[in-house]
Design a protein around this motif. Sequence first.
Motif, PDB file in Angstrom:
ATOM      1  N   ASP A 235       0.835  -1.199   0.000  1.00 42.01           N
ATOM      2  CA  ASP A 235       0.000   0.000   0.000  1.00 42.01           C
ATOM      3  C   ASP A 235       0.875   1.256   0.000  1.00 42.01           C
ATOM      4  O   ASP A 235       2.023   1.248   0.475  1.00 42.01           O
ATOM      5  N   ILE A 236       0.323   2.335  -0.518  1.00 37.74           N
ATOM      6  CA  ILE A 236       1.022   3.623  -0.463  1.00 37.74           C
ATOM      7  C   ILE A 236       0.803   4.227   0.920  1.00 37.74           C
ATOM      8  O   ILE A 236      -0.335   4.426   1.353  1.00 37.74           O
ATOM      9  N   LEU A 237       1.879   4.495   1.608  1.00 35.00           N
ATOM     10  CA  LEU A 237       1.844   5.087   2.937  1.00 35.00           C
ATOM     11  C   LEU A 237       2.543   6.444   2.894  1.00 35.00           C
ATOM     12  O   LEU A 237       3.157   6.811   1.887  1.00 35.00           O
ATOM     13  N   SER A 238       2.474   7.191   3.997  1.00 37.16           N
ATOM     14  CA  SER A 238       3.110   8.518   4.025  1.00 37.16           C
ATOM     15  C   SER A 238       3.660   8.820   5.415  1.00 37.16           C
ATOM     16  O   SER A 238       3.250   8.217   6.412  1.00 37.16           O
ATOM     17  N   PHE A 239       4.567   9.769   5.460  1.00 40.35           N
ATOM     18  CA  PHE A 239       5.077  10.324   6.720  1.00 40.35           C
ATOM     19  C   PHE A 239       5.499  11.767   6.462  1.00 40.35           C
ATOM     20  O   PHE A 239       5.753  12.161   5.315  1.00 40.35           O
ATOM     21  N   THR A 240       5.552  12.558   7.526  1.00 40.57           N
ATOM     22  CA  THR A 240       5.956  13.961   7.418  1.00 40.57           C
ATOM     23  C   THR A 240       7.182  14.197   8.286  1.00 40.57           C
ATOM     24  O   THR A 240       7.189  13.863   9.478  1.00 40.57           O
ATOM     25  N   THR A 241       8.215  14.751   7.700  1.00 43.78           N
ATOM     26  CA  THR A 241       9.436  15.039   8.459  1.00 43.78           C
ATOM     27  C   THR A 241       9.185  16.187   9.429  1.00 43.78           C
ATOM     28  O   THR A 241       8.326  17.055   9.208  1.00 43.78           O
ATOM     29  N   LEU A 242       9.924  16.169  10.531  1.00 42.84           N
ATOM     30  CA  LEU A 242       9.788  17.220  11.536  1.00 42.84           C
ATOM     31  C   LEU A 242      10.344  18.530  11.004  1.00 42.84           C
ATOM     32  O   LEU A 242      11.279  18.554  10.192  1.00 42.84           O
ATOM     33  N   ALA A 243       9.760  19.642  11.484  1.00 42.11           N
ATOM     34  CA  ALA A 243      10.196  20.962  11.030  1.00 42.11           C
ATOM     35  C   ALA A 243      10.625  21.801  12.223  1.00 42.11           C
ATOM     36  O   ALA A 243      10.082  21.655  13.322  1.00 42.11           O
ATOM     37  N   PRO A 244      11.611  22.689  12.044  1.00 42.82           N
ATOM     38  CA  PRO A 244      11.972  23.611  13.115  1.00 42.82           C
ATOM     39  C   PRO A 244      10.834  24.595  13.349  1.00 42.82           C
ATOM     40  O   PRO A 244       9.939  24.745  12.496  1.00 42.82           O
TER      41      PRO A 244
END
Length: 222
Positions: free
Chosen positions: A45-54
């Motif tokens: 399946d296509i999954l996602s994540f978001t990198t942390l931001a300052p």
Amino acid sequence: FSASPSSVNASGNTVISLNAQGLATGTTYYFKAVATSSVGTTSGDILSFTTLAPPTVTRSLESNVTSLAAQLNGSVNPQGSTTSVSFCLGTISNLSGCTVYNANESPLIASNSAFNVTANIGSLQALTTYYYNITATNTNGSSSTSIYSFTTQALPLNVTTQNGGLPPGTVGVAYSTSLVAAGGSEPYSWEIATGSLPGGLNLNLRNGVISGTPTSAGNYTF
């Protein structure tokens, strides 16, 4: 990208991973696992994540600027992590040797909403230009605003006499005394706003000296 391990045994389940490098902060990425064997190719399946931001930080206009004090203002979004906020203030335009003031609200709680931040600065010098920026720091990184400036107001203008009061004069005798100004903005200029000097006396409009030889006795208000 090749997973680790890049090949697996013909039977059983194997955990695979990918150590992705060089990603942008605060960015959502999408991925899927793809397996290929002699019998064909299968995708997960296509999954996602978001990198942390300052944290993000912006400056708001200064307020309550007087001759000796000012309130500095800004807004900070912690981007989900506990965040410390500080103001760096000095009289040099590149902030060399500036003094650091923690924001009144620091540290900010972990949140994705923006918070107003302030610093109440005292013991400033009148008629002086100050430079400052705002810095927000958490485990995701650090962000700073550009450098901004403001100028404190002049001290209130105060006029006194040289020795605490005008000395009395005598008709026919040379007279001289000085008015003294403090505060306001230099250079000073002088004038008689109301009333008048005794006959024979004049006010120097450049230095505030009253001088001359009185020609008539009496009480004078000016």
